[in-house]
Design an enzyme around this catalytic site. Sequence first.
Site, PDB file in Angstrom:
ATOM      1  CG  ASP A  21      -2.102   1.121   1.239  1.00 30.08           C
ATOM      2  OD1 ASP A  21      -2.475   1.580   0.028  1.00 30.08           O
ATOM      3  OD2 ASP A  21      -2.696   1.249   1.989  1.00 30.08           O
ATOM      4  CG  ASN A  69      -7.545  -2.255  -6.215  1.00 27.72           C
ATOM      5  OD1 ASN A  69      -6.503  -3.122  -5.965  1.00 27.72           O
ATOM      6  ND2 ASN A  69      -7.875  -1.176  -5.358  1.00 27.72           N
TER       7      ASN A  69
HETATM    8  C1  FPP Z   1      -1.854   0.094  -3.451  1.00 29.59           C
HETATM    9  O1  FPP Z   1      -1.513   1.516  -3.576  1.00 29.59           O
HETATM   10  C2  FPP Z   1      -1.435  -0.590  -4.566  1.00 29.59           C
HETATM   11  C3  FPP Z   1      -1.842  -1.165  -5.634  1.00 29.59           C
HETATM   12  C4  FPP Z   1      -3.473  -0.991  -5.516  1.00 29.59           C
HETATM   13  C5  FPP Z   1      -1.525  -1.944  -6.776  1.00 29.59           C
HETATM   14  C6  FPP Z   1      -0.448  -2.674  -6.310  1.00 29.59           C
HETATM   15  C7  FPP Z   1       0.647  -2.727  -7.469  1.00 29.59           C
HETATM   16  C8  FPP Z   1       1.926  -2.715  -7.685  1.00 29.59           C
HETATM   17  C9  FPP Z   1       2.781  -2.724  -6.598  1.00 29.59           C
HETATM   18  C10 FPP Z   1       2.726  -2.714  -8.873  1.00 29.59           C
HETATM   19  C11 FPP Z   1       2.389  -3.618  -9.922  1.00 29.59           C
HETATM   20  C12 FPP Z   1       2.667  -4.990  -9.177  1.00 29.59           C
HETATM   21  C13 FPP Z   1       2.835  -6.216 -10.088  1.00 29.59           C
HETATM   22  C14 FPP Z   1       2.579  -7.585  -9.120  1.00 29.59           C
HETATM   23  C15 FPP Z   1       3.210  -6.066 -11.312  1.00 29.59           C
HETATM   24  P1  FPP Z   1      -2.366   2.753  -3.587  1.00 29.59           P
HETATM   25  O2  FPP Z   1      -2.633   3.104  -4.916  1.00 29.59           O
HETATM   26  O3  FPP Z   1      -3.768   2.189  -3.105  1.00 29.59           O
HETATM   27  O4  FPP Z   1      -1.597   3.780  -2.814  1.00 29.59           O
HETATM   28  P2  FPP Z   1      -2.451   4.836  -2.001  1.00 29.59           P
HETATM   29  O5  FPP Z   1      -3.257   4.348  -0.851  1.00 29.59           O
HETATM   30  O6  FPP Z   1      -1.449   5.567  -1.574  1.00 29.59           O
HETATM   31  O7  FPP Z   1      -3.365   5.571  -2.837  1.00 29.59           O
END
Ligand code: FPP
Length: 246
Positions: A21, A69
């Site tokens: 996250d 998501n």
């Molecule tokens: C949460 O951060 C992260 C995600 C929803 C996506 C996770 C994806 C990756 C780490 C990159 C790709 C992964 C692979 C396995 C290819 P957020 O966007 O919710 O962050 P925030 O809470 O700060 O908005």
Amino acid sequence: MNFKENINPKKLPKHIAIIMDGNGRWAKKQGLMRVRGHEKGTKAVREVVEASAELGVENLTLYAFSTENWNRPKVEVDMLMRLLVSSLKKEIKTLQDNNIKLNAIGCLDTLPPKAFKELQEVIEKTSSNNRMTLTLALSYGSREELCNMVKEIANEVAAGEFSSKDIDESVINKHLYTRNLPDVDLLIRTSGEQRISNFLLWQIAYAELYFSEILWPDYRREDLYEAIYNYQNRERRFGKTSEQLS
Ligand code: FPP
């Protein structure tokens, strides 16, 4: 403190799960678009995957995309799906070099066809690797997984394959997407949030929870070593008393 040197290789968690996250907040802090945070997050994924395999962790599960998501802006969802495809193409070498088997859990048939196909190809190509299983949770939601499990069992009972009296924990385990994985020992969430967010609700029944303030794109192998060191210094009682354990 050098956490890596102080990790006991005989007491490693058999299954680590991570809620990655903070990508969006990381990007915002740098004045960048959210998607740049996801891109940077792939570097942290590689570090953690390699470090886990090198240590001897047998199972690593990453929450890459939840059922919720899909409700994000279309431009972000599309970009995350493209990032998945490009990461799979690029990282197959990392998986092969490190003898890592790729696995995926979730409603995989809801992924865009290109992402689904690439995923299946990498799963197939790495299927005989046996040092570590890397599971990507994609279009995954624990409540959906539990609903699916109940439907499957209900159908089998209706078909007379077994009696509802015989439903126990092992029957439930066999009908979850994680059927080939052990329970989670250590659940890590980054970015300072302290929630489970519909991730592996059944499988974390006795997991140790570890919350890190670090935003996912900044997460490095040393941070994983620290989490494992912290895990190894906790007493896991599984409902028993301290005295019973010693
Ligand atoms: C949460 O951060 C992260 C995600 C929803 C996506 C996770 C994806 C990756 C780490 C990159 C790709 C992964 C692979 C396995 C290819 P957020 O966007 O919710 O962050 P925030 O809470 O700060 O908005």
